[in-house]
Design a protein around this motif. Structure first.
Motif, PDB file in Angstrom:
ATOM      1  N   ASP A 188      75.522 -60.530  20.426  1.00  0.00           N
ATOM      2  CA  ASP A 188      76.185 -60.820  21.704  1.00  0.00           C
ATOM      3  C   ASP A 188      75.871 -59.750  22.744  1.00  0.00           C
ATOM      4  N   GLY A 189      75.814 -58.504  22.322  1.00  0.00           N
ATOM      5  CA  GLY A 189      75.452 -57.426  23.246  1.00  0.00           C
ATOM      6  C   GLY A 189      74.014 -57.534  23.717  1.00  0.00           C
ATOM      7  N   TRP A 190      73.123 -57.865  22.789  1.00  0.00           N
ATOM      8  CA  TRP A 190      71.707 -57.993  23.136  1.00  0.00           C
ATOM      9  C   TRP A 190      71.501 -59.129  24.131  1.00  0.00           C
ATOM     10  N   VAL A 191      72.105 -60.287  23.849  1.00  0.00           N
ATOM     11  CA  VAL A 191      71.962 -61.442  24.757  1.00  0.00           C
ATOM     12  C   VAL A 191      72.554 -61.112  26.131  1.00  0.00           C
ATOM     13  N   ALA A 192      73.714 -60.467  26.145  1.00  0.00           N
ATOM     14  CA  ALA A 192      74.365 -60.135  27.417  1.00  0.00           C
ATOM     15  C   ALA A 192      73.477 -59.219  28.258  1.00  0.00           C
ATOM     16  N   ARG A 193      72.859 -58.222  27.615  1.00  0.00           N
ATOM     17  CA  ARG A 193      71.987 -57.302  28.362  1.00  0.00           C
ATOM     18  C   ARG A 193      70.659 -57.967  28.735  1.00  0.00           C
ATOM     19  N   ARG A 194      70.067 -58.673  27.800  1.00  0.00           N
ATOM     20  CA  ARG A 194      68.740 -59.272  27.994  1.00  0.00           C
ATOM     21  C   ARG A 194      68.732 -60.305  29.115  1.00  0.00           C
ATOM     22  N   TRP A 195      69.747 -61.172  29.142  1.00  0.00           N
ATOM     23  CA  TRP A 195      69.782 -62.240  30.130  1.00  0.00           C
ATOM     24  C   TRP A 195      70.895 -62.055  31.156  1.00  0.00           C
ATOM     25  N   ASN A 196      71.362 -60.837  31.290  1.00  0.00           N
ATOM     26  CA  ASN A 196      72.373 -60.499  32.291  1.00  0.00           C
ATOM     27  C   ASN A 196      73.552 -61.482  32.254  1.00  0.00           C
ATOM     28  N   MET A 197      74.100 -61.670  31.051  1.00  0.00           N
ATOM     29  CA  MET A 197      75.194 -62.614  30.852  1.00  0.00           C
ATOM     30  C   MET A 197      76.517 -61.908  30.572  1.00  0.00           C
ATOM     31  N   GLY A 198      76.605 -60.651  30.948  1.00  0.00           N
ATOM     32  CA  GLY A 198      77.851 -59.931  30.729  1.00  0.00           C
ATOM     33  C   GLY A 198      78.971 -60.510  31.583  1.00  0.00           C
ATOM     34  N   SER A 199      80.189 -60.417  31.075  1.00  0.00           N
ATOM     35  CA  SER A 199      81.347 -60.874  31.843  1.00  0.00           C
ATOM     36  C   SER A 199      82.513 -59.934  31.569  1.00  0.00           C
ATOM     37  N   ALA A 200      83.471 -59.924  32.467  1.00  0.00           N
ATOM     38  CA  ALA A 200      84.651 -59.073  32.277  1.00  0.00           C
ATOM     39  C   ALA A 200      85.420 -59.508  31.032  1.00  0.00           C
ATOM     40  N   PHE A 201      85.544 -60.828  30.824  1.00  0.00           N
ATOM     41  CA  PHE A 201      86.247 -61.324  29.641  1.00  0.00           C
ATOM     42  C   PHE A 201      85.502 -60.926  28.368  1.00  0.00           C
ATOM     43  N   GLY A 202      84.186 -61.058  28.386  1.00  0.00           N
ATOM     44  CA  GLY A 202      83.381 -60.660  27.227  1.00  0.00           C
ATOM     45  C   GLY A 202      83.487 -59.177  26.943  1.00  0.00           C
ATOM     46  N   ALA A 203      83.478 -58.365  27.999  1.00  0.00           N
ATOM     47  CA  ALA A 203      83.605 -56.908  27.835  1.00  0.00           C
ATOM     48  C   ALA A 203      84.959 -56.535  27.234  1.00  0.00           C
ATOM     49  N   PHE A 204      85.985 -57.308  27.570  1.00  0.00           N
ATOM     50  CA  PHE A 204      87.310 -57.090  26.980  1.00  0.00           C
ATOM     51  C   PHE A 204      87.346 -57.569  25.533  1.00  0.00           C
ATOM     52  N   LEU A 205      86.817 -58.772  25.289  1.00  0.00           N
ATOM     53  CA  LEU A 205      86.960 -59.432  23.998  1.00  0.00           C
ATOM     54  C   LEU A 205      86.112 -58.793  22.898  1.00  0.00           C
ATOM     55  N   ASP A 206      84.927 -58.322  23.233  1.00  0.00           N
ATOM     56  CA  ASP A 206      84.007 -57.785  22.221  1.00  0.00           C
ATOM     57  C   ASP A 206      84.618 -56.652  21.398  1.00  0.00           C
ATOM     58  N   PRO A 207      85.152 -55.604  22.022  1.00  0.00           N
ATOM     59  CA  PRO A 207      85.731 -54.540  21.194  1.00  0.00           C
ATOM     60  C   PRO A 207      86.984 -54.992  20.440  1.00  0.00           C
ATOM     61  N   VAL A 208      87.711 -55.951  20.998  1.00  0.00           N
ATOM     62  CA  VAL A 208      88.884 -56.481  20.290  1.00  0.00           C
ATOM     63  C   VAL A 208      88.428 -57.165  19.003  1.00  0.00           C
ATOM     64  N   ALA A 209      87.398 -57.998  19.102  1.00  0.00           N
ATOM     65  CA  ALA A 209      86.871 -58.693  17.924  1.00  0.00           C
ATOM     66  C   ALA A 209      86.376 -57.700  16.881  1.00  0.00           C
ATOM     67  N   ASP A 210      85.673 -56.659  17.334  1.00  0.00           N
ATOM     68  CA  ASP A 210      85.163 -55.636  16.411  1.00  0.00           C
ATOM     69  C   ASP A 210      86.301 -54.959  15.655  1.00  0.00           C
ATOM     70  N   LYS A 211      87.303 -54.534  16.391  1.00  0.00           N
ATOM     71  CA  LYS A 211      88.409 -53.800  15.786  1.00  0.00           C
ATOM     72  C   LYS A 211      89.227 -54.687  14.856  1.00  0.00           C
ATOM     73  N   LEU A 212      89.414 -55.945  15.233  1.00  0.00           N
ATOM     74  CA  LEU A 212      90.121 -56.881  14.357  1.00  0.00           C
ATOM     75  C   LEU A 212      89.384 -57.056  13.036  1.00  0.00           C
ATOM     76  N   MET A 213      88.080 -57.267  13.121  1.00  0.00           N
ATOM     77  CA  MET A 213      87.296 -57.501  11.904  1.00  0.00           C
ATOM     78  C   MET A 213      87.341 -56.283  10.985  1.00  0.00           C
ATOM     79  N   VAL A 214      87.152 -55.114  11.537  1.00  0.00           N
ATOM     80  CA  VAL A 214      87.163 -53.899  10.722  1.00  0.00           C
ATOM     81  C   VAL A 214      88.563 -53.632  10.165  1.00  0.00           C
ATOM     82  N   ALA A 215      89.582 -53.694  10.996  1.00  0.00           N
ATOM     83  CA  ALA A 215      90.943 -53.378  10.546  1.00  0.00           C
ATOM     84  C   ALA A 215      91.417 -54.349   9.469  1.00  0.00           C
ATOM     85  N   VAL A 216      91.249 -55.639   9.706  1.00  0.00           N
ATOM     86  CA  VAL A 216      91.711 -56.619   8.719  1.00  0.00           C
ATOM     87  C   VAL A 216      90.951 -56.462   7.412  1.00  0.00           C
TER      88      VAL A 216
END
Length: 186
Positions: A49-77
């Motif tokens: 998701d990070g690669w696609v966002a940078r490569r094709w300039n598809m970053g979004s404020a919602f994505g920037a918020f959601l990505d670290p949340v998803a990471d932390k949820l997966m690791v913590a759980v």
């Protein structure tokens, strides 16, 4: 709201979380391998998701918020599952350090963003190394079948200790970067 490809990948990672939990507890032979593969798939989508966002300039404020949340949820759980299954003091303390650091640094980033200083606490290279080490350790711990001369649980536990040390180190780097701003806010 328009969902970009990177955000869809992040949402997919969140959907994988309950699937992994169900598979982790499933009573079939190879459930541990399936859970490890699901975690690997989540890790790949994190990178993708990070690669696609940078490569094709598809970053979004919602994505920037959601990505670290998803990471932390997966690791913590996943760490909670592993500690529940293997309640060793070392695994419990190491997992608590990792989860505690993630919560603390997330709060620091949020506060720094609120005062307009988000750029002060950007992800450092040691944080990326920590993430890779965590992923490898968790995959090994999810797998944890004894091989002839290698005991994956102990290898995974050792790797997680290294990840926890890197977690502390990177957390201190974030605090150090934020310290001048923190001192001014007294």
């Amino acid at each position: 709201m328009y969902i970009t490809i990177p955000t869809a990948l992040t949402l997919f990672r969140i959907v994988l979380l309950p699937v992994m939990v169900i598979v982790f507890y499933a009573p079939f032979r190879g459930a541990n391998i399936a859970a490890a593969l699901i975690f690997i798939a989540a890790a790949i989508t994190d990178w993708l998701d990070g690669w696609v966002a940078r490569r094709w300039n598809m970053g979004s404020a919602f994505g920037a918020f959601l990505d670290p949340v998803a990471d932390k949820l997966m690791v913590a759980v996943t760490l909670f599952l592993l500690v529940q299954e293997n309640p060793t003091p070392l695994l419990a303390v190491t997992s608590a350090v990792i989860v505690g650091r993630e919560i603390s640094i997330s709060a620091l980033r949020e506060w720094m963003a609120e005062i307009g200083q988000r750029a002060t606490v950007r992800v450092a290279s040691v944080g990326k190394i920590k993430t890779v080490m965590q992923i490898v350790a968790i995959v090994v711990l999810l797998y944890q079948h004894d091989l002839e001369s290698l005991r994956p649980f102990y290898v995974g536990e050792t790797l997680l200790v290294v990840a926890a040390a890197l977690t502390i180190w990177s957390g201190l780097q974030y605090v150090r970067a934020a310290w001048p701003v923190l001192r001014q806010q007294r």
